[in-house]
Scaffold this motif. Structure first.
Motif, mmCIF file in Angstrom:
data_model
loop_
_atom_site.group_PDB
_atom_site.id
_atom_site.type_symbol
_atom_site.label_atom_id
_atom_site.label_comp_id
_atom_site.label_asym_id
_atom_site.label_seq_id
_atom_site.Cartn_x
_atom_site.Cartn_y
_atom_site.Cartn_z
ATOM 1 N N PHE A 37 0.861 -1.188 0.000
ATOM 2 C CA PHE A 37 0.000 0.000 0.000
ATOM 3 C C PHE A 37 0.894 1.234 0.000
ATOM 4 O O PHE A 37 1.563 1.525 0.987
ATOM 5 C CB PHE A 37 -0.911 0.018 1.236
ATOM 6 N N GLN A 38 0.921 1.953 -1.097
ATOM 7 C CA GLN A 38 1.756 3.142 -1.230
ATOM 8 C C GLN A 38 0.900 4.323 -1.636
ATOM 9 O O GLN A 38 0.055 4.219 -2.532
ATOM 10 C CB GLN A 38 2.859 2.919 -2.279
ATOM 11 N N LYS A 39 1.117 5.445 -0.987
ATOM 12 C CA LYS A 39 0.383 6.667 -1.312
ATOM 13 C C LYS A 39 0.758 7.081 -2.737
ATOM 14 O O LYS A 39 1.934 7.120 -3.092
ATOM 15 C CB LYS A 39 0.753 7.761 -0.301
ATOM 16 N N VAL A 40 -0.251 7.348 -3.567
ATOM 17 C CA VAL A 40 -0.033 7.626 -4.983
ATOM 18 C C VAL A 40 0.920 8.795 -5.190
ATOM 19 O O VAL A 40 1.838 8.721 -6.003
ATOM 20 C CB VAL A 40 -1.382 7.881 -5.709
ATOM 21 N N ALA A 54 -4.935 4.426 8.088
ATOM 22 C CA ALA A 54 -5.833 4.209 6.947
ATOM 23 C C ALA A 54 -6.282 2.751 6.888
ATOM 24 O O ALA A 54 -7.463 2.467 6.682
ATOM 25 C CB ALA A 54 -5.140 4.612 5.646
ATOM 26 N N LEU A 55 -5.354 1.821 7.090
ATOM 27 C CA LEU A 55 -5.716 0.401 7.075
ATOM 28 C C LEU A 55 -6.697 0.070 8.193
ATOM 29 O O LEU A 55 -7.682 -0.647 7.971
ATOM 30 C CB LEU A 55 -4.465 -0.473 7.175
ATOM 31 N N PHE A 93 -9.020 -3.047 -0.058
ATOM 32 C CA PHE A 93 -8.321 -2.485 -1.225
ATOM 33 C C PHE A 93 -9.069 -1.267 -1.768
ATOM 34 O O PHE A 93 -8.462 -0.231 -2.038
ATOM 35 C CB PHE A 93 -8.175 -3.518 -2.341
ATOM 36 N N ARG A 94 -10.384 -1.395 -1.946
ATOM 37 C CA ARG A 94 -11.188 -0.270 -2.474
ATOM 38 C C ARG A 94 -11.114 0.927 -1.537
ATOM 39 O O ARG A 94 -10.964 2.067 -1.971
ATOM 40 C CB ARG A 94 -12.637 -0.697 -2.697
ATOM 41 N N CYS A 95 -11.215 0.668 -0.241
ATOM 42 C CA CYS A 95 -11.155 1.736 0.749
ATOM 43 C C CYS A 95 -9.790 2.426 0.699
ATOM 44 O O CYS A 95 -9.709 3.666 0.708
ATOM 45 C CB CYS A 95 -11.429 1.174 2.146
#
Length: 121
Positions: A37-40, A54-55, A93-95
């Protein structure tokens, strides 16, 4: 008889040269789950504390230790079915994507011995 023995020995000796090119199991160790999970807007420099929050807000149980290298989303909780695990993961994943995270696959992150650079933290 002697010819058969020679052929058998020759075959055995030839087989010893037949090996799989890469049997080093450490070549197949991948990054911990949390790193996919990486911030865009900051891939590779994702804020670790924000990602954990966030998770948790996306449905990961707060009792789970996200710093544990063995933590993962594919673990069944209680009597969950495989379908329930998959559904839960898809919701998470969507969240996470709605919060601005890219969810990389382990193959995109690369093995620990040859990382791609996308998932360093």
């Amino acid at each position: 008889m002697r010819l058969q023995t020679l052929l058998l020995l020759s075959g055995i000796l030839n087989l010893t040269g037949c090996v799989v090119a890469d049997m080093d199991s450490s070549n197949y160790r991948y990054v911990p789950w949390i790193q996919v999970f990486q911030k865009v807007d900051s891939t590779g420099q994702t804020n670790i504390r924000e990602r954990k929050e966030a998770l948790y807000s996306c449905g990961v149980d707060r009792s789970e230790n996200l710093d544990d290298k063995n933590w993962g989303l594919n673990i069944q909780h209680g009597n969950e079915t495989l379908k329930e695990v998959v559904d839960r993961n898809q919701r998470i994943f969507r969240c996470m994507e709605s919060k601005g995270y890219q969810v990389y696959g382990f193959d995109e992150c690369g093995p620990l011995k040859k990382p791609s650079g996308l998932c360093p933290n």
